[in-house]
Design a protein around this motif. Structure first.
Motif, PDB file in Angstrom:
ATOM      1  N   GLY A 144       0.811  -1.056  -0.014  1.00  0.00           N
ATOM      2  CA  GLY A 144       0.055   0.114   0.101  1.00  0.00           C
ATOM      3  C   GLY A 144       0.805   1.268  -0.062  1.00  0.00           C
ATOM      4  O   GLY A 144       0.448   2.352  -0.693  1.00  0.00           O
ATOM      5  N   GLU A 145       2.054   1.380   0.660  1.00  0.00           N
ATOM      6  CA  GLU A 145       2.694   2.395   1.032  1.00  0.00           C
ATOM      7  C   GLU A 145       3.403   2.598  -0.351  1.00  0.00           C
ATOM      8  O   GLU A 145       3.850   3.909  -0.871  1.00  0.00           O
ATOM      9  CB  GLU A 145       3.644   2.353   2.269  1.00  0.00           C
ATOM     10  CG  GLU A 145       2.990   2.720   3.291  1.00  0.00           C
ATOM     11  CD  GLU A 145       2.828   4.364   3.281  1.00  0.00           C
ATOM     12  OE1 GLU A 145       3.165   5.114   2.729  1.00  0.00           O
ATOM     13  OE2 GLU A 145       2.288   4.791   4.469  1.00  0.00           O
ATOM     14  N   SER A 146       4.043   1.655  -0.663  1.00  0.00           N
ATOM     15  CA  SER A 146       4.600   1.542  -2.073  1.00  0.00           C
ATOM     16  C   SER A 146       3.879   2.524  -3.336  1.00  0.00           C
ATOM     17  O   SER A 146       4.426   3.232  -4.021  1.00  0.00           O
ATOM     18  CB  SER A 146       5.223   0.414  -2.690  1.00  0.00           C
ATOM     19  OG  SER A 146       6.202  -0.351  -1.854  1.00  0.00           O
ATOM     20  N   ASN A 147       2.454   1.832  -3.399  1.00  0.00           N
ATOM     21  CA  ASN A 147       1.723   2.496  -4.485  1.00  0.00           C
ATOM     22  C   ASN A 147       1.552   3.919  -3.903  1.00  0.00           C
ATOM     23  O   ASN A 147       1.384   4.918  -4.961  1.00  0.00           O
ATOM     24  CB  ASN A 147       0.310   1.628  -4.327  1.00  0.00           C
ATOM     25  CG  ASN A 147       0.292   0.485  -5.255  1.00  0.00           C
ATOM     26  OD1 ASN A 147       0.452   0.504  -6.257  1.00  0.00           O
ATOM     27  ND2 ASN A 147       0.076  -0.599  -4.417  1.00  0.00           N
TER      28      ASN A 147
ATOM     29  N   MET B  75      -4.420   0.345  -7.946  1.00  0.00           N
ATOM     30  CA  MET B  75      -4.610   1.077  -7.047  1.00  0.00           C
ATOM     31  C   MET B  75      -5.927   2.108  -6.983  1.00  0.00           C
ATOM     32  O   MET B  75      -6.549   2.108  -5.957  1.00  0.00           O
ATOM     33  CB  MET B  75      -3.156   2.042  -6.800  1.00  0.00           C
ATOM     34  CG  MET B  75      -3.490   3.004  -5.517  1.00  0.00           C
ATOM     35  SD  MET B  75      -2.046   4.283  -5.345  1.00  0.00           S
ATOM     36  CE  MET B  75      -2.449   5.156  -4.100  1.00  0.00           C
ATOM     37  N   ALA B  76      -6.482   2.336  -8.362  1.00  0.00           N
ATOM     38  CA  ALA B  76      -7.538   3.029  -8.448  1.00  0.00           C
ATOM     39  C   ALA B  76      -8.819   1.963  -8.080  1.00  0.00           C
ATOM     40  O   ALA B  76     -10.006   2.711  -7.887  1.00  0.00           O
ATOM     41  CB  ALA B  76      -7.805   3.414  -9.932  1.00  0.00           C
ATOM     42  N   THR B  77      -8.615   0.783  -7.841  1.00  0.00           N
ATOM     43  CA  THR B  77      -9.761  -0.059  -7.538  1.00  0.00           C
ATOM     44  C   THR B  77      -9.627  -0.567  -5.867  1.00  0.00           C
ATOM     45  O   THR B  77     -10.342  -1.405  -5.564  1.00  0.00           O
ATOM     46  CB  THR B  77      -9.534  -1.487  -8.127  1.00  0.00           C
ATOM     47  OG1 THR B  77      -8.405  -2.332  -8.203  1.00  0.00           O
ATOM     48  CG2 THR B  77      -9.747  -1.191  -9.879  1.00  0.00           C
ATOM     49  N   SER B  78      -8.683   0.239  -5.289  1.00  0.00           N
ATOM     50  CA  SER B  78      -8.438  -0.064  -3.751  1.00  0.00           C
ATOM     51  C   SER B  78      -9.805  -0.075  -2.945  1.00  0.00           C
ATOM     52  O   SER B  78     -10.721   0.679  -3.271  1.00  0.00           O
ATOM     53  CB  SER B  78      -7.593   0.644  -3.402  1.00  0.00           C
ATOM     54  OG  SER B  78      -7.418   0.857  -1.754  1.00  0.00           O
ATOM     55  N   GLU B  79      -9.827  -0.509  -2.077  1.00  0.00           N
ATOM     56  CA  GLU B  79     -11.093  -0.469  -0.975  1.00  0.00           C
ATOM     57  C   GLU B  79     -11.132   0.864   0.082  1.00  0.00           C
ATOM     58  O   GLU B  79     -11.755   1.163   0.401  1.00  0.00           O
ATOM     59  CB  GLU B  79     -10.977  -1.650   0.004  1.00  0.00           C
ATOM     60  CG  GLU B  79      -9.915  -1.977   0.738  1.00  0.00           C
ATOM     61  CD  GLU B  79      -9.786  -3.029   1.521  1.00  0.00           C
ATOM     62  OE1 GLU B  79      -9.085  -3.407   2.726  1.00  0.00           O
ATOM     63  OE2 GLU B  79     -10.438  -4.193   1.050  1.00  0.00           O
ATOM     64  N   HIS B  80      -9.515   1.274  -0.255  1.00  0.00           N
ATOM     65  CA  HIS B  80      -9.707   2.589   0.304  1.00  0.00           C
ATOM     66  C   HIS B  80      -9.940   3.868  -0.451  1.00  0.00           C
ATOM     67  O   HIS B  80      -9.126   3.983  -1.415  1.00  0.00           O
ATOM     68  CB  HIS B  80      -8.262   2.752   1.136  1.00  0.00           C
ATOM     69  CG  HIS B  80      -7.992   1.466   1.946  1.00  0.00           C
ATOM     70  ND1 HIS B  80      -8.679   1.668   3.226  1.00  0.00           N
ATOM     71  CD2 HIS B  80      -7.069   0.523   1.852  1.00  0.00           C
ATOM     72  CE1 HIS B  80      -8.098   0.198   3.773  1.00  0.00           C
ATOM     73  NE2 HIS B  80      -7.318  -0.267   2.977  1.00  0.00           N
ATOM     74  N   MET B  81     -10.908   4.567  -0.259  1.00  0.00           N
ATOM     75  CA  MET B  81     -11.101   5.691  -1.232  1.00  0.00           C
ATOM     76  C   MET B  81      -9.940   6.646  -1.097  1.00  0.00           C
ATOM     77  O   MET B  81      -9.686   7.232  -2.309  1.00  0.00           O
ATOM     78  CB  MET B  81     -12.193   6.651  -0.592  1.00  0.00           C
ATOM     79  CG  MET B  81     -12.917   7.567  -1.584  1.00  0.00           C
ATOM     80  SD  MET B  81     -13.872   8.743  -0.872  1.00  0.00           S
ATOM     81  CE  MET B  81     -12.796   9.974  -0.092  1.00  0.00           C
TER      82      MET B  81
ATOM     83  N   GLU C 262      -5.969   9.230  -4.898  1.00  0.00           N
ATOM     84  CA  GLU C 262      -4.505   9.312  -5.210  1.00  0.00           C
ATOM     85  C   GLU C 262      -3.999   8.847  -6.663  1.00  0.00           C
ATOM     86  O   GLU C 262      -3.361   9.370  -7.338  1.00  0.00           O
ATOM     87  CB  GLU C 262      -3.714   8.919  -4.085  1.00  0.00           C
ATOM     88  CG  GLU C 262      -3.842   9.495  -2.718  1.00  0.00           C
ATOM     89  CD  GLU C 262      -2.866   9.111  -1.696  1.00  0.00           C
ATOM     90  OE1 GLU C 262      -3.244   9.696  -0.405  1.00  0.00           O
ATOM     91  OE2 GLU C 262      -2.432   8.125  -1.745  1.00  0.00           O
ATOM     92  N   ALA C 263      -4.708   7.617  -6.719  1.00  0.00           N
ATOM     93  CA  ALA C 263      -4.063   6.846  -7.933  1.00  0.00           C
ATOM     94  C   ALA C 263      -4.998   7.463  -9.097  1.00  0.00           C
ATOM     95  O   ALA C 263      -4.016   7.774 -10.263  1.00  0.00           O
ATOM     96  CB  ALA C 263      -4.814   5.527  -7.834  1.00  0.00           C
TER      97      ALA C 263
ATOM     98  N   ILE D  17     -14.225  10.090  -6.529  1.00  0.00           N
ATOM     99  CA  ILE D  17     -13.788   9.097  -7.308  1.00  0.00           C
ATOM    100  C   ILE D  17     -14.507   9.274  -8.809  1.00  0.00           C
ATOM    101  O   ILE D  17     -14.002   9.043  -9.719  1.00  0.00           O
ATOM    102  CB  ILE D  17     -14.280   7.801  -6.805  1.00  0.00           C
ATOM    103  CG1 ILE D  17     -13.587   7.573  -5.377  1.00  0.00           C
ATOM    104  CG2 ILE D  17     -13.754   6.520  -7.718  1.00  0.00           C
ATOM    105  CD1 ILE D  17     -12.017   7.701  -5.396  1.00  0.00           C
ATOM    106  N   LYS D  18     -15.791   9.515  -8.895  1.00  0.00           N
ATOM    107  CA  LYS D  18     -16.778   9.767 -10.033  1.00  0.00           C
ATOM    108  C   LYS D  18     -15.932  11.006 -10.623  1.00  0.00           C
ATOM    109  O   LYS D  18     -15.843  10.807 -11.967  1.00  0.00           O
ATOM    110  CB  LYS D  18     -18.079   9.936  -9.917  1.00  0.00           C
ATOM    111  CG  LYS D  18     -18.931   8.696  -9.225  1.00  0.00           C
ATOM    112  CD  LYS D  18     -20.246   8.886  -9.131  1.00  0.00           C
ATOM    113  CE  LYS D  18     -20.950   7.515  -8.306  1.00  0.00           C
ATOM    114  NZ  LYS D  18     -20.819   6.184  -9.408  1.00  0.00           N
TER     115      LYS D  18
END
Length: 558
Positions: free
Chosen positions: A415-418, A449-455, A460-461, A502-503
């Motif tokens: 996560g931190e690398s992304n 990363m754009a599909t992460s569960e964390h908004m 950021e992605a 996100i949208k």
């Protein structure tokens, strides 16, 4: 054993008649039998049904109470006897006996309760609910000169303090003062260790942390450190570790930490600073962790950076590039990460060479060090375009980040690398950084990363990908296609659960990639216009406005 059987039968008869001398002699016989063969005697006592007779003998006025309590304590050494003791109703009368003034009664009663409830959280919770904690704390204050009673109280506290439900009760007593007072009187290593074992679980509670600080525990701990820091005996090493660890634990409470910081002028804070240049790894570790804990608010962080703490931490890290003590590396990086949070500190820390020293640990194979390294760099480059540019064009760093983006066994590192990969682009807004990330193979990770569960990570992605498309769409095109970027954006826009941000950023990105022929074709094939037109009615005005603009763009280029 015949004498025992006779004594048991006699006790069964005489206990109800109250013939004191006969009862006393029978109890003596039982104690002797238990001393010879505890298990066998316990079985016999249970079989004959003697346990239910004991509550009547546990009378505060009875001279038999110490012996009966002693017998119960011996019986309850056996695990199979603990439940029968509870079922026989022994706990309530034993708790009543804790109000006695007879020290022998208190000692044996404490032993009995301790053995019955040993290793049983439910029974210990029962004792807590029956108010045993304030009673025991009071006993410790009254009988602190009695070694056996003191040890009994400490063992009880150690067991009860493990339960979260006990902390509130402990906090409402004078436990902090009593334990610190007791600690100050101790000279033996074993006794200090007993008190430490009680202090550690209690100090996990923030209210008790502050009480311990106010009672003077920190001064005691600093004295232990001073006495043992150069010691080579095993007990010195143990005490040093315990005292310094407890010191760090006290700093985890906001109020206790601030009280000890004293605006950066506190003697405790100054003493802890002196541990960092020490040659003792345990003190280096405790010093770095203490700085990380002091660095939990902006005011403290700014003061510490202005008074030169960063240089001490960098010197410490430099010593551990070769020595490679992972816990010290992790602690020092934690401190630097926290210090880098206030905006005013970032440029000062970059000028001090923090990034260069941190990069020396890029080759570390230890996930905890990798995690803190990444977090420190991400904090440092936040709003710092020049630093983001320099790091983003560092091929070795980008290569390592892409490698760690695949560290599926270590979610934190991944996560931190992304996040750092994204941050390099977002804060530099540099075409060279974008090209560096594309060349390093980082695009697919940002799309994932754009599909992460964390908004926050999704956002950021998307911002980073939007900048990539704006700064060098030609170079990014192939990787965008390979990572199915358009398909991911379609899912994000179609998903009702996607946040407004996100949208919005997904639509910005759709518009940005329309300049690429293959990506444009994908957009057309997925009928984006249907999804976007629905968003015109979105309750968020920014989203609905962007949907109108995006729809116009899609219509014009269809």
């Amino acid at each position: 054993m015949d004498n025992l059987s006779e004594a048991l039968e006699k006790l069964k008869l005489t206990s109800t008649d109250g013939i004191s001398d006969s009862v006393e002699s029978c109890l003596d016989c039982l104690l002797k039998a238990l001393a010879r063969n505890n298990t066998e005697t316990s079985v016999k006592i249970q079989e004959i049904g003697l346990l239910p007779l004991f509550p009547s003998l546990l009378n505060p006025q009875s001279s038999c109470s110490p012996k009966v309590s002693n017998i119960i304590a011996e019986l309850a050494k056996n695990e199979f006897m603990r439940s029968p003791c509870v079922e026989a109703g022994l706990i309530p009368p034993l708790i009543q006996l804790l109000k006695s003034t007879d020290q022998e009664v208190l000692l044996q009663t404490g032993r009995a309760l301790g053995n019955i409830c040993y290793d049983s959280h439910s029974l210990q919770a029962q004792l807590i609910n029956m108010g045993v904690i304030p009673t025991l704390v009071k006993l410790l204050g009254i009988h602190s000169h009695n070694t056996a009673l003191t040890e009994m109280c400490l063992i009880a506290f150690g067991n009860l303090a493990e339960l979260e439900s006990s902390k509130e009760q402990f906090a409402s007593t004078s436990i902090a003062e009593e334990l610190v007072h007791l600690f100050q009187k101790q000279t033996e290593h074993e006794k200090k260790e007993m008190i430490f074992e009680v202090l550690a679980p209690l100090a996990e509670n923030d209210v008790i942390k502050l009480q311990l600080v106010e009672a003077g525990l920190v001064e005691c701990l600093l004295e232990v450190v001073a006495q043992t820091m150069d010691g080579e005996r095993e007990e010195d090493i143990t005490q040093l570790k315990t005292a310094s660890d407890l010191m760090v634990l006290l700093l985890l409470g906001d109020e206790s930490m601030q009280k000890l910081f004293e605006g950066g002028k506190g003697s405790v804070f100054q003493r802890v600073l002196s541990w960092i240049p020490s040659h003792n790894h345990q003190l280096q570790l405790a010093g770095a962790l203490a700085i990380a804990n002091f660095a939990r608010n902006d005011g403290n962080c700014i003061h510490m950076v202005d008074t030169g703490i960063v240089q001490k931490l960098l010197e410490l890290l430099d010593r551990h590039v070769e020595e490679g003590n992972v816990t010290v590396q992790h602690a020092a990086l934690s401190a630097l990460r926290n210090l880098a949070i206030p905006v005013v500190n970032k440029s000062k820390m970059l000028s001090a060479g923090v990034a260069n020293v941190v990069l020396k640990f890029l080759q570390s194979e230890m996930p905890p060090v990798q995690f803190k390294l990444l977090g420190t760099l991400r904090m440092l480059i936040d709003t710092q375009a020049e630093a983001a540019d320099q790091l983003g064009t560092n091929g070795k760093l980008v290569e390592r980040l892409v490698e760690w983006c695949e560290a599926k066994d270590h979610a934190g590192v991944m996560g931190e690398s992304n996040r750092l990969l994204s941050a390099l682009i977002r804060h530099s807004k540099s075409k060279e950084v974008v090209q560096s990330v594309i060349h390093g193979g980082g695009v697919k990770h940002l799309v994932t990363m754009a599909t992460s569960e964390h908004m926050i990570m999704q956002n950021e992605a998307l911002v980073a990908l939007g900048l990539m498309a704006a700064l060098d769409l030609v170079a990014a095109e192939k990787d965008f296609v390979g990572a199915s970027l358009v398909s991911v954006l379609h899912k994000l826009l179609s998903d009702e659960r996607s946040a407004p941000e996100i949208k919005y950023n997904s639509m910005i990105l759709i518009c940005a990639v329309m300049g690429s022929e293959p990506l444009h074709k994908e957009v057309q094939s997925l009928a984006f216009i249907d999804v976007v037109s629905k968003l015109r009615a979105h309750e968020n005005k920014t989203v609905s406005h962007q949907a109108s603009l995006t729809e116009q763009r899609l219509t014009a280029q269809s």
